[in-house]
Design a protein around this motif. Structure first.
Motif, PDB file in Angstrom:
ATOM      1  N   UNK A  71       0.827  -1.199   0.000  1.00 25.28           N
ATOM      2  CA  UNK A  71       0.000   0.000   0.000  1.00 25.28           C
ATOM      3  C   UNK A  71       0.862   1.249   0.000  1.00 25.28           C
ATOM      4  N   UNK A  72       0.548   2.201  -0.895  1.00 23.32           N
ATOM      5  CA  UNK A  72       1.231   3.494  -0.930  1.00 23.32           C
ATOM      6  C   UNK A  72       0.187   4.587  -1.142  1.00 23.32           C
ATOM      7  N   UNK A  73       0.585   5.833  -0.893  1.00 24.25           N
ATOM      8  CA  UNK A  73      -0.339   6.950  -1.085  1.00 24.25           C
ATOM      9  C   UNK A  73       0.292   7.997  -1.989  1.00 24.25           C
ATOM     10  N   UNK A  74      -0.578   8.712  -2.704  1.00 25.46           N
ATOM     11  CA  UNK A  74      -0.158   9.862  -3.521  1.00 25.46           C
ATOM     12  C   UNK A  74      -1.363  10.779  -3.670  1.00 25.46           C
ATOM     13  N   UNK A  75      -1.253  11.980  -3.123  1.00 25.64           N
ATOM     14  CA  UNK A  75      -2.360  12.934  -3.203  1.00 25.64           C
ATOM     15  C   UNK A  75      -3.586  12.407  -2.479  1.00 25.64           C
ATOM     16  N   UNK A  76      -4.764  12.445  -3.115  1.00 23.59           N
ATOM     17  CA  UNK A  76      -5.990  11.978  -2.455  1.00 23.59           C
ATOM     18  C   UNK A  76      -6.269  10.492  -2.660  1.00 23.59           C
ATOM     19  N   UNK A  77      -5.270   9.738  -3.162  1.00 33.08           N
ATOM     20  CA  UNK A  77      -5.495   8.334  -3.524  1.00 33.08           C
ATOM     21  C   UNK A  77      -4.499   7.423  -2.819  1.00 33.08           C
ATOM     22  N   UNK A  97      -7.101  -5.061   9.764  1.00 29.89           N
ATOM     23  CA  UNK A  97      -7.786  -3.899   9.212  1.00 29.89           C
ATOM     24  C   UNK A  97      -6.788  -2.994   8.507  1.00 29.89           C
ATOM     25  N   UNK A  98      -7.282  -2.264   7.520  1.00 30.47           N
ATOM     26  CA  UNK A  98      -6.478  -1.294   6.791  1.00 30.47           C
ATOM     27  C   UNK A  98      -6.905   0.095   7.247  1.00 30.47           C
ATOM     28  N   UNK A 101     -10.799   0.195   6.957  1.00 27.23           N
ATOM     29  CA  UNK A 101     -11.355  -0.732   5.971  1.00 27.23           C
ATOM     30  C   UNK A 101     -11.078  -2.177   6.387  1.00 27.23           C
ATOM     31  N   UNK A 102     -11.856  -3.074   5.791  1.00 33.66           N
ATOM     32  CA  UNK A 102     -11.457  -4.472   5.812  1.00 33.66           C
ATOM     33  C   UNK A 102     -10.103  -4.588   5.112  1.00 33.66           C
ATOM     34  N   UNK A 103      -9.377  -5.664   5.369  1.00 31.95           N
ATOM     35  CA  UNK A 103      -7.975  -5.735   4.963  1.00 31.95           C
ATOM     36  C   UNK A 103      -7.753  -5.588   3.459  1.00 31.95           C
ATOM     37  N   UNK A 104      -8.732  -5.962   2.636  1.00 34.06           N
ATOM     38  CA  UNK A 104      -8.559  -5.850   1.185  1.00 34.06           C
ATOM     39  C   UNK A 104      -9.047  -4.514   0.635  1.00 34.06           C
ATOM     40  N   UNK A 105      -9.506  -3.636   1.516  1.00 31.77           N
ATOM     41  CA  UNK A 105      -9.973  -2.328   1.078  1.00 31.77           C
ATOM     42  C   UNK A 105     -11.359  -2.331   0.467  1.00 31.77           C
ATOM     43  N   UNK A 106     -12.075  -3.455   0.544  1.00 32.30           N
ATOM     44  CA  UNK A 106     -13.368  -3.581  -0.143  1.00 32.30           C
ATOM     45  C   UNK A 106     -14.488  -2.840   0.580  1.00 32.30           C
ATOM     46  N   UNK A 107     -14.423  -2.780   1.899  1.00 31.53           N
ATOM     47  CA  UNK A 107     -15.512  -2.193   2.681  1.00 31.53           C
ATOM     48  C   UNK A 107     -14.931  -1.257   3.734  1.00 31.53           C
ATOM     49  N   UNK A 108     -15.446  -0.029   3.792  1.00 31.52           N
ATOM     50  CA  UNK A 108     -15.047   0.874   4.871  1.00 31.52           C
ATOM     51  C   UNK A 108     -15.943   0.598   6.075  1.00 31.52           C
ATOM     52  N   UNK A 153      -1.851   1.963   6.271  1.00 32.60           N
ATOM     53  CA  UNK A 153      -1.128   0.975   7.083  1.00 32.60           C
ATOM     54  C   UNK A 153      -2.070  -0.164   7.465  1.00 32.60           C
ATOM     55  N   UNK A 154      -1.586  -1.411   7.308  1.00 30.95           N
ATOM     56  CA  UNK A 154      -2.340  -2.571   7.776  1.00 30.95           C
ATOM     57  C   UNK A 154      -2.063  -2.802   9.261  1.00 30.95           C
TER      58      UNK A 154
END
Length: 349
Positions: A50-56, A100-101, A112-119, A91-92
């Motif tokens: 997992x990485x971040x850039x701007x709003x994503x 959790x993510x 989120x759930x660990x796969x990012x599917x559900x907040x 961060x996981x």
């Protein structure tokens, strides 16, 4: 206290790690410290990045040989404001009963759930105490027991109580011991002693606070700063590894705050530290384009921590911003860089 530097590798002619197939990204990593999170799933023979850039935030799953199998993008939840909020970290958090993510931004905290599917949870930051010119954000994420702790711009650390399942997450406590913005948080499983400190928080002034987690978190040690931000921190067997903006790594005894080792590890600011807990390997990455690996051990005579330099890797022409081991034994690691549209992977020879 022992001083060391990164020029003391025993045999620089022997390479311990080799470059593996990189993982392509849709964009690049933002120039933020600790901008890489890794979750290994041995049962499925997968590794999440997992990485971040701007709003994503970008989430990737990859097979051992580096073949990307899935990608997902998460967006920062928008609050009041014209522009989309910037994400500061992803961060996981591996809890005893679930993974959790956690995503932090200038608006709030998303879980989120660990796969990012559900907040499953959203916490909006309260900017009531902030001045009009002060940036409001959350940064620094760690789990301790069934709690997730998240740092904020004000120096407060928010402690969330996580249920075994479901979305009923509760803000149980706010820890107020830091005068400036939190930069990073680290934890390790409690060693079974009642007085064992198991979490450390760091801030922009370089102050470290050591905590004993529980139904109520207790501050056990304060380690003063020295005018340099502590950008990244780790905790291993009661030893704190702290990386600073001047390129140094300090190793402290968590229970007493005593400085045992000072390493002149890098020529520029450290942007990430990570630990391989099974073997006591410490990874450091900095803006000087170098990634170093150190071996930590305890002296059988004094009981103090000792350090040996194991490996140095130059990621040329890259502003490194994240680095993590990919397994608990420290046999592989990954690196991200600003304006670099891939995650670099290295494995032991």
């Amino acid at each position: 206290m022992v001083a060391a530097d990164s020029e003391t590798a025993k045999d620089p002619g022997v390479r311990m790690f080799r470059r593996e197939r990189s993982i392509p990204l849709r964009g690049s990593a933002a120039a933020l410290c600790n901008n890489l999170s890794v979750l290994q799933l041995p049962v499925r023979n997968l590794t999440h990045f997992g990485i971040v850039h701007g709003p994503i935030a970008q989430l990737l799953s990859a097979a051992p040989e580096g073949v990307p199998l899935a990608q997902r993008q998460l967006h920062a939840k928008e609050g009041a404001g014209v522009s989309p909020p910037l994400i500061t970290q992803v961060h996981w958090c591996v809890l005893p009963f679930r993974v959790l993510l956690v995503l932090t931004s200038h608006r709030g905290i998303q879980v989120y759930e660990s796969d990012g599917s559900v907040m499953v949870y959203w916490h909006a930051l309260d900017s009531g105490d902030a001045s009009p010119v002060q940036a409001v954000f959350a940064r620094g994420i760690a789990s301790s027991g069934h709690f997730i702790c998240v740092g904020t711009w004000s120096g407060r650390v928010l402690v969330f109580d996580i249920p075994a399942k479901g979305p009923n997450i509760v803000l149980s406590e706010e820890l107020a011991a830091h005068p400036t913005s939190i930069t990073d948080i680290a934890s390790e499983p409690a060693q079974g002693q009642d007085c064992m400190a198991d979490m450390v928080t760091a801030d922009d002034s370089g102050l470290l606070c050591v905590w004993q987690s529980g139904p109520e978190f207790k501050l056990s040690t304060r380690i003063p700063g020295f005018g340099v931000p502590c950008t990244s921190v780790q905790l291993w067997q009661g030893t704190i590894a702290a990386g600073y903006g001047n390129g140094q790594i300090h190793l402290y005894e968590a229970s007493t705050g005593i400085l045992h080792v000072q390493i002149n590890a890098h020529a520029r600011a450290i942007c990430a530290l990570d630990l391989a807990p099974e073997v006591g390997k410490l990874l450091s990455a900095a803006e000087d384009t170098f990634v170093h690996i150190w071996k930590l051990s305890r002296s059988s005579e004094s009981g103090h921590i000792e350090v040996e330099h194991c490996h140095g890797e130059c990621v040329s022409d890259t502003q490194v911003c994240g680095a993590r081991f990919c397994d608990p034994s420290g046999s592989s690691f990954a690196v991200t860089g600003y304006d670099l549209a891939e995650i670099l992977r290295f494995s032991s020879v």
